[in-house]
Write a protein that holds these residues in place. Sequence first.
Motif, PDB file in Angstrom:
ATOM      1  N   UNK A   1      -3.219  28.982  54.606  1.00  0.00           N
ATOM      2  CA  UNK A   1      -4.358  29.856  54.940  1.00  0.00           C
ATOM      3  C   UNK A   1      -3.916  30.838  56.011  1.00  0.00           C
ATOM      4  N   UNK A   2      -4.680  31.922  56.122  1.00  0.00           N
ATOM      5  CA  UNK A   2      -4.534  32.819  57.261  1.00  0.00           C
ATOM      6  C   UNK A   2      -5.642  32.472  58.248  1.00  0.00           C
ATOM      7  N   UNK A   3      -5.616  33.099  59.416  1.00  0.00           N
ATOM      8  CA  UNK A   3      -6.588  32.770  60.461  1.00  0.00           C
ATOM      9  C   UNK A   3      -7.553  33.925  60.661  1.00  0.00           C
ATOM     10  N   UNK A   4      -8.776  33.573  61.040  1.00  0.00           N
ATOM     11  CA  UNK A   4      -9.765  34.611  61.350  1.00  0.00           C
ATOM     12  C   UNK A   4     -10.431  34.280  62.682  1.00  0.00           C
ATOM     13  N   UNK A   5     -10.813  35.330  63.414  1.00  0.00           N
ATOM     14  CA  UNK A   5     -11.543  35.126  64.674  1.00  0.00           C
ATOM     15  C   UNK A   5     -13.025  35.078  64.346  1.00  0.00           C
ATOM     16  N   UNK A   6     -13.720  34.062  64.827  1.00  0.00           N
ATOM     17  CA  UNK A   6     -15.167  33.965  64.623  1.00  0.00           C
ATOM     18  C   UNK A   6     -15.803  33.741  65.991  1.00  0.00           C
ATOM     19  N   UNK A   7     -17.147  33.771  66.063  1.00  0.00           N
ATOM     20  CA  UNK A   7     -17.767  33.511  67.376  1.00  0.00           C
ATOM     21  C   UNK A   7     -17.611  32.041  67.770  1.00  0.00           C
ATOM     22  N   UNK A   8     -17.170  31.183  66.825  1.00  0.00           N
ATOM     23  CA  UNK A   8     -16.889  29.776  67.181  1.00  0.00           C
ATOM     24  C   UNK A   8     -15.403  29.563  67.477  1.00  0.00           C
ATOM     25  N   UNK A   9     -14.664  30.637  67.623  1.00  0.00           N
ATOM     26  CA  UNK A   9     -13.231  30.501  67.892  1.00  0.00           C
ATOM     27  C   UNK A   9     -12.414  30.841  66.651  1.00  0.00           C
ATOM     28  N   UNK A  10     -11.125  30.580  66.753  1.00  0.00           N
ATOM     29  CA  UNK A  10     -10.216  30.925  65.647  1.00  0.00           C
ATOM     30  C   UNK A  10     -10.302  29.837  64.585  1.00  0.00           C
ATOM     31  N   UNK A  11     -10.504  30.245  63.338  1.00  0.00           N
ATOM     32  CA  UNK A  11     -10.633  29.283  62.243  1.00  0.00           C
ATOM     33  C   UNK A  11      -9.782  29.728  61.061  1.00  0.00           C
ATOM     34  N   UNK A  12      -9.605  28.801  60.113  1.00  0.00           N
ATOM     35  CA  UNK A  12      -8.884  29.138  58.893  1.00  0.00           C
ATOM     36  C   UNK A  12      -9.757  29.978  57.974  1.00  0.00           C
ATOM     37  N   UNK A  13      -9.169  30.973  57.327  1.00  0.00           N
ATOM     38  CA  UNK A  13      -9.899  31.730  56.296  1.00  0.00           C
ATOM     39  C   UNK A  13      -9.814  30.983  54.971  1.00  0.00           C
ATOM     40  N   UNK A  14      -9.985  31.689  53.874  1.00  0.00           N
ATOM     41  CA  UNK A  14      -9.849  31.075  52.544  1.00  0.00           C
ATOM     42  C   UNK A  14      -8.451  30.489  52.385  1.00  0.00           C
ATOM     43  N   UNK A  15      -8.362  29.304  51.808  1.00  0.00           N
ATOM     44  CA  UNK A  15      -7.025  28.760  51.581  1.00  0.00           C
ATOM     45  C   UNK A  15      -6.479  29.273  50.239  1.00  0.00           C
ATOM     46  N   UNK A  16      -5.170  29.213  50.108  1.00  0.00           N
ATOM     47  CA  UNK A  16      -4.527  29.680  48.871  1.00  0.00           C
ATOM     48  C   UNK A  16      -3.208  28.946  48.696  1.00  0.00           C
ATOM     49  N   UNK A  17      -2.668  29.042  47.485  1.00  0.00           N
ATOM     50  CA  UNK A  17      -1.404  28.359  47.187  1.00  0.00           C
ATOM     51  C   UNK A  17      -0.221  29.207  47.642  1.00  0.00           C
ATOM     52  N   UNK A  18       0.875  28.547  47.991  1.00  0.00           N
ATOM     53  CA  UNK A  18       2.106  29.266  48.366  1.00  0.00           C
ATOM     54  C   UNK A  18       2.508  30.241  47.260  1.00  0.00           C
ATOM     55  N   UNK A  19       2.312  29.818  46.027  1.00  0.00           N
ATOM     56  CA  UNK A  19       2.657  30.636  44.869  1.00  0.00           C
ATOM     57  C   UNK A  19       2.011  32.037  44.960  1.00  0.00           C
ATOM     58  N   UNK A  20       0.797  32.075  45.524  1.00  0.00           N
ATOM     59  CA  UNK A  20       0.090  33.366  45.617  1.00  0.00           C
ATOM     60  C   UNK A  20       0.784  34.324  46.593  1.00  0.00           C
ATOM     61  N   UNK A  21       1.387  33.779  47.643  1.00  0.00           N
ATOM     62  CA  UNK A  21       2.072  34.647  48.626  1.00  0.00           C
ATOM     63  C   UNK A  21       3.199  35.390  47.941  1.00  0.00           C
ATOM     64  N   UNK A  22       3.845  34.701  46.997  1.00  0.00           N
ATOM     65  CA  UNK A  22       5.024  35.285  46.356  1.00  0.00           C
ATOM     66  C   UNK A  22       4.670  36.538  45.566  1.00  0.00           C
ATOM     67  N   UNK A  23       3.396  36.652  45.202  1.00  0.00           N
ATOM     68  CA  UNK A  23       3.011  37.791  44.379  1.00  0.00           C
ATOM     69  C   UNK A  23       2.456  38.945  45.187  1.00  0.00           C
ATOM     70  N   UNK A  24       2.383  38.760  46.520  1.00  0.00           N
ATOM     71  CA  UNK A  24       1.882  39.859  47.346  1.00  0.00           C
ATOM     72  C   UNK A  24       2.851  41.034  47.288  1.00  0.00           C
TER      73      UNK A  24
END
Length: 281
Positions: A258-281
């Motif tokens: 996952x990547x990280x996002x800043x929220x009013x509750x602090x830093x949290x994980x965004x949507x999760x995804x498979x490693x395979x998806x990174x390869x196609x960026x």
Amino acid sequence: MQLHKIETGNFMADGGAVFGVVPKVLWQKKYPCNTDNYINLRMRCLLIKTGDRIILIDTGIGDKQSDKFFSYHHLNGDDSLANSFKAINISFDQVTDVILTHLHFDHCGGTVQQDKDGQLSPTFANATYWLSEAQWNNFNEPNIREGSVYFKENIMPIFEAGRLNFIKENTWLTPDIEMRLFNGHTQGQIIPLIKYHDKTIVYTADLFPLMASIPEAWIAAYDVDPVTSMNEKRVFLKEAVENNYTLFFEHDLYNECCNLIETDKGIQGGESFALEEIKHF
Ligand SMILES: [Zn+2]
């Protein structure tokens, strides 16, 4: 550079031990448990092909311990180190480097293999093995907490073969791979940061074992120094969100990255995804 996840199987641990002081009413919304309160955990390693090197991060639980030990940890799933290597058509002998994040049994058991006569030998016969000196010292004189999670047979054959290299500080293994040291979970845990195209992928090991472990106060009861863990997580999360790092999880059965996002509750994980998806960026 090529990246491949190497699944080595699953084991189960008590959810309360993994989430520490966080109440079950909170953590069970983030990670499922069975009626005995156990949660199912992956042992997901990472293989990196870069230049003429093939680098493996962690090796899973291995197959040397007794059936009793494995049943106590509820091993499950069909994955194994050998099958995962076969699937990407790479042999153990081709591995040039093995980074051991630390020596807890679920991270380094596959490092040493045992033949049918009980002889132990390095699984990756041609590899150089990387470990922190602080972790090695901790292994040799374990505290009362960690003595039961270290096994000599998982590392001594590597040391005796002269294959174990120690790092004393943050070290670049290649121009693209940094080995960063952390001390909260255990002394000298190596967290690898991998530059992949325009991204930085963090192999989070036991710094963030699960996506649910991202908040700085969500610390496992296993951590030897939880206050240090919280401080390390706070500092690292800030760096990670500012630089848009991608976290890759070793133990999360349901979320690979996952990547990280800043929220009013602090830093949290965004949507999760498979490693395979990174390869196609
Ligand atoms: Zn650990």
